[in-house]
Write an enzyme that holds these catalytic residues in place. Structure first.
Site, mmCIF file in Angstrom:
data_model
loop_
_atom_site.group_PDB
_atom_site.id
_atom_site.type_symbol
_atom_site.label_atom_id
_atom_site.label_comp_id
_atom_site.label_asym_id
_atom_site.label_seq_id
_atom_site.Cartn_x
_atom_site.Cartn_y
_atom_site.Cartn_z
ATOM 1 N N HIS A 1 12.345 49.809 -20.678
ATOM 2 C CA HIS A 1 11.448 49.233 -20.299
ATOM 3 C C HIS A 1 11.123 49.586 -19.453
ATOM 4 C CE1 HIS A 1 13.856 45.658 -20.897
ATOM 5 N NE2 HIS A 1 14.883 46.531 -20.564
ATOM 6 N N GLU B 1 17.727 66.575 -2.842
ATOM 7 C CA GLU B 1 17.123 66.461 -1.150
ATOM 8 C C GLU B 1 18.040 67.925 -0.456
ATOM 9 O OE1 GLU B 1 20.865 64.466 0.796
ATOM 10 O OE2 GLU B 1 21.884 64.086 -0.808
ATOM 11 N N ARG C 1 34.107 74.923 12.073
ATOM 12 C CA ARG C 1 34.830 73.127 11.217
ATOM 13 C C ARG C 1 35.033 71.998 11.933
ATOM 14 N NH1 ARG C 1 39.197 76.403 9.036
ATOM 15 N NH2 ARG C 1 40.755 74.514 9.409
ATOM 16 N N TRP D 1 39.946 67.526 15.245
ATOM 17 C CA TRP D 1 39.553 67.112 14.551
ATOM 18 C C TRP D 1 40.549 65.308 14.424
ATOM 19 C CZ3 TRP D 1 34.687 66.078 12.108
ATOM 20 C CH2 TRP D 1 34.309 65.308 11.464
ATOM 21 N N CYS E 1 41.200 70.721 12.240
ATOM 22 C CA CYS E 1 41.336 71.018 13.297
ATOM 23 C C CYS E 1 41.359 73.040 13.185
ATOM 24 C CB CYS E 1 42.964 70.890 13.887
ATOM 25 S SG CYS E 1 43.225 69.420 13.544
ATOM 26 N N LYS F 1 21.317 66.321 9.384
ATOM 27 C CA LYS F 1 23.514 66.041 8.706
ATOM 28 C C LYS F 1 23.461 64.350 9.210
ATOM 29 C CE LYS F 1 27.081 65.404 6.926
ATOM 30 N NZ LYS F 1 26.784 65.605 5.432
ATOM 31 N N LYS G 1 21.506 63.976 -4.961
ATOM 32 C CA LYS G 1 21.716 65.272 -4.909
ATOM 33 C C LYS G 1 19.708 66.236 -4.909
ATOM 34 C CE LYS G 1 23.846 65.313 -2.242
ATOM 35 N NZ LYS G 1 24.578 64.096 -1.621
ATOM 36 N N ASN H 1 47.342 71.533 12.915
ATOM 37 C CA ASN H 1 46.434 70.774 12.226
ATOM 38 C C ASN H 1 47.109 69.842 10.935
ATOM 39 O OD1 ASN H 1 44.080 70.668 10.377
ATOM 40 N ND2 ASN H 1 43.811 72.940 9.862
ATOM 41 N N GLY H 2 46.482 69.150 10.590
ATOM 42 C CA GLY H 2 47.411 68.035 9.616
ATOM 43 C C GLY H 2 47.950 66.773 9.985
ATOM 44 N N GLU I 1 23.755 59.044 -7.379
ATOM 45 C CA GLU I 1 23.376 59.980 -6.865
ATOM 46 C C GLU I 1 22.954 61.806 -7.542
ATOM 47 O OE1 GLU I 1 24.970 60.246 -3.705
ATOM 48 O OE2 GLU I 1 25.805 62.472 -3.633
HETATM 49 C C1 AGP Z 1 22.890 62.252 0.996
HETATM 50 O O1 AGP Z 1 23.457 63.388 0.631
HETATM 51 C C2 AGP Z 1 22.589 62.891 2.613
HETATM 52 N N1 AGP Z 1 23.011 63.428 3.773
HETATM 53 C C3 AGP Z 1 22.438 61.151 2.948
HETATM 54 O O2 AGP Z 1 21.433 60.303 1.805
HETATM 55 C C4 AGP Z 1 23.631 60.125 3.567
HETATM 56 O O3 AGP Z 1 24.516 59.924 2.623
HETATM 57 C C5 AGP Z 1 22.558 59.533 4.812
HETATM 58 O O4 AGP Z 1 21.788 59.973 5.721
HETATM 59 C C6 AGP Z 1 23.779 58.099 5.054
HETATM 60 O O5 AGP Z 1 24.842 58.416 6.235
HETATM 61 P P1 AGP Z 1 26.110 58.935 6.234
HETATM 62 O O6 AGP Z 1 26.915 58.296 5.038
HETATM 63 O O7 AGP Z 1 26.534 59.497 7.620
HETATM 64 O O8 AGP Z 1 26.287 57.038 6.753
#
Ligand code: AGP
Length: 615
Positions: free
Chosen positions: A511, A495, A27, A75, A2, A610, A492, A101-102, A488
């Site tokens: 393999h 991307e 935010r 939020w 928030c 995002k 990272k 906020n909290g 993962e």
């Molecule tokens: C991960 O760093 C990416 N931004 C992407 O793989 C993301 O995790 C994926 O699009 C899923 O998004 P969500 O968790 O909002 O469903």
């Protein structure tokens, strides 16, 4: 999180507050509101949606040129986003008004108590409980607002930054902080309050940042007095002259949102288990799980549906659920699951994981599973998101808004929620001893501090990034719980730096992938002491003998891998099932520093969104 803004002084409050709320939009929020004292009365206007909608509404509802006001961007944590749940909230008398906020953990019991004393509530929020608790204290103890706030906050469990004023005493604002930031801008015959300095930086660079457990009564033409909430002792205010510009303030002083969010992980994990984990009492309490315990215990299997990083968190949960709760788990890419005509039984439990709560493939997978009678449980970070509303039940990660496209704190808070669920089910099924259960809870409670220690290797990780920033390919290897972390870590890097990287189970090297190894191919090997350590060491030896360059992620104090690898990055020791929460940290930092050194747009990498709300 928030956003909080307030003003008391010689100027008109409204323009300062509405612009301040716009400054805090970064935010992330779902609703907004303002309370203004116009010299004679208290006016409140609030709405679900953006600050622009609030502006339109205020034009119709409020004509005020008063010099006292507070504003809020919400939020949601308790209660879905709507007009009623938006802040500010009035007390029952209509005299007091608050923004917050909290999270107040014990709001339900406080609300029950207040209802017995005749208080009524319009919203589902913990904040409306708090303002009526303050009013109740003020009336019963016959004290001023400041003292009432102090007494009330000593009955509260949780995190907060609040601003409160009484329309009958419009020359003061009372503020307090525990766990959520709050700054006071000191002007000439005027004071500003805000979650960070961005709303007032153009008016004054002199600021006081409240520390945890501190409160202040801000009165015109008076010195700011800061007190400790628990014992009323006076605190010497430290007024600092801000050097940051607006953009730096929004990023909390970090160069990018992604780095800020990497560093927010200790508090994000703590906020995620807050009110759910009572390690000393050996208790895990999650209403979404408790209310559906039979479905979980009768489930023949759990199907996890997710995408990207959330899918990796789901893969970690496969190890946790099967290892601890002995429940079979299948982890599915939502995009594949939705189209492959999967076999779904009525007693299947589907867990959908999504930071944004808006990923189209995951939403479609949920609808398919529900159409075949499965019970669907959501793990989301956005309250009231489409996935949160579509699932039958769920548990939120309280990570706060994740602005950087690359998920970081979403991953670790998702694993935190999934670990809590798996432990709770393991306890209910008796597949874990009470001593082991308590060990896991106590260790989970220590994870935020251990994540902080893992973050302390940042400068060293940056030196490694500098060595490898120009390579064209990376391999990431892990075993067991850390195989998903290898995936993962590779994602990272890919991307945000656009360097090709692949994650593999370490044993898979022989393999095929081992043919790739040469001295241009750095290999990140997650080799923590817990889980198949000897096997991973022999994998490292295989790589070494082929001139592979090795970056080892090791348990603090490891000597064996140190002898073999070109670099080792240490993380604190923990139990095997919790290692992903620590081993992912150096991988996040490594990808971040390489991407920055390559001049990439770290927060908005090319081609990415995002939230992938389309197929
Ligand atoms: C991960 O760093 C990416 N931004 C992407 O793989 C993301 O995790 C994926 O699009 C899923 O998004 P969500 O968790 O909002 O469903």
């Amino acid at each position: 999180m928030c956003g909080i803004v307030g003003y008391i002084g010689h100027r008109e409050a409204y323009p300062i507050i509405i612009e301040g709320l716009k400054r805090l939009e970064y935010r992330g929020y779902d609703s907004a509101g303002i309370a203004l004292f116009d010299g004679t009365d208290l006016k409140v206007s609030k709405t679900k949606g953006k600050v622009a909608e609030l502006e339109n509404r205020i034009k119709k509802e409020i004509t005020s040129n008063g010099s006292l006001g507070i504003g809020h961007t919400r939020w949601a944590t308790h209660g879905v986003p709507n007009d009623v749940n938006a802040h500010p909230h009035y007390s029952n008398s209509g005299d007091l008004v608050i923004i917050h906020n909290g999270i107040i953990e014990n709001y339900a019991s406080l609300r029950e108590e207040l209802q017995k004393r005749g208080y009524t509530f319009k919203s589902e929020t913990d904040t409306e409980v708090l303002i009526n608790l303050i009013e109740d204290v003020k009336i019963k103890e016959d004290v001023k607002l400041g003292q009432a706030v102090q007494i009330a906050l000593n009955q509260v469990v949780g995190a907060y930054s609040i601003a409160v004023f009484d329309k009958n005493k419009p020359d003061e604002i009372v503020i307090a902080r525990l766990g959520s930031p709050l700054a006071i801008g000191i002007g000439e015959d005027e004071f500003f309050i805000a979650s960070d300095a961005s709303p007032f930086i153009e008016y004054t660079k002199n600021a006081i940042y409240l520390e945890d457990e501190e409160m202040a009564i801000i009165r015109l033409n008076k010195e700011v007095k800061i007190r400790k909430i628990h014992d009323d002792s006076l605190v010497d205010p430290y007024v600092q002259e801000l050097q940051m510009n607006l953009e730096q303030i929004e990023k909390g002083g970090y160069d990018h949102f992604m780095l800020k969010e990497i560093y927010e992980q200790p508090s994000a994990i703590r906020d995620t288990y807050r009110g759910r984990l009572k390690a000393n009492q050996g208790i895990i309490k999650m209403s979404g799980v408790e209310d559906n315990m039979k479905k979980f215990l009768n489930a023949n299997r759990i199907i996890v549906v997710a995408c990207g990083t959330s899918w990796h968190a789901g893969l970690v949960s496969e190890y946790i659920f099967e290892d601890l709760a002995r429940i079979p788990v299948e982890v599915e890419y939502a995009s594949e699951f939705r189209y492959r005509n999967p076999v779904i039984h009525e007693n299947d439990v589907v867990i959908a994981i999504s930071q944004s709560g808006e990923t189209a493939d995951t939403l479609a997978a949920i609808k398919l599973a529900k159409s075949k009678g499965a019970f669907v449980f959501g793990v989301c970070n956005v309250v009231g998101s489409s996935i949160a509303r579509e699932t039958d039940a769920g548990a939120y990660t309280h990570a706060g808004p994740e602005i950087g496209v690359a998920s970081t704190k979403a991953f670790t808070t998702q694993i935190t929620v999934l670990t809590l669920i798996a432990l709770r089910l393991a306890r209910a099924k008796g597949t874990i001893s009470s001593s082991d259960f308590r060990l896991h809870l106590l260790e989970l409670e220590m994870i935020p501090d251990k994540v902080q220690k893992a973050l302390d290797s940042d400068a060293y990780v940056k030196t490694i990034a500098d060595i490898y920033k120009n390579v064209k390919n990376f391999l990431y290897l892990g075993r067991g719980y850390n195989f998903p972390v290898a995936l993962e870590g590779a994602l990272k890097l890919k991307e945000i730096s656009y360097i090709h990287a692949e994650g593999y189970p370490a044993a898979e090297m022989k393999h095929g992938p081992i043919a790739l190894i040469d001295d241009d191919m750095p290999i990140v090997v997650i080799a923590t002491k817990k889980g198949h350590y000897d096997k991973i060491v022999s994998n490292i030896q295989e790589i070494k003998s082929r001139n592979g360059r090795i970056i080892g992620i090791v348990t603090k104090g490891d000597k064996t891998v140190k002898e073999l690898a070109d670099h080792v990055i240490e993380v604190p020791e923990t139990i095997e099932s919790l290692t992903p929460l620590l081993t992912t940290i150096p991988l996040q930092l490594l990808s971040y520093h390489i991407a920055v050194m390559l001049g990439k747009n770290v927060d908005q990498p090319r081609n990415l969104a995002k939230s992938v709300t389309v197929e």
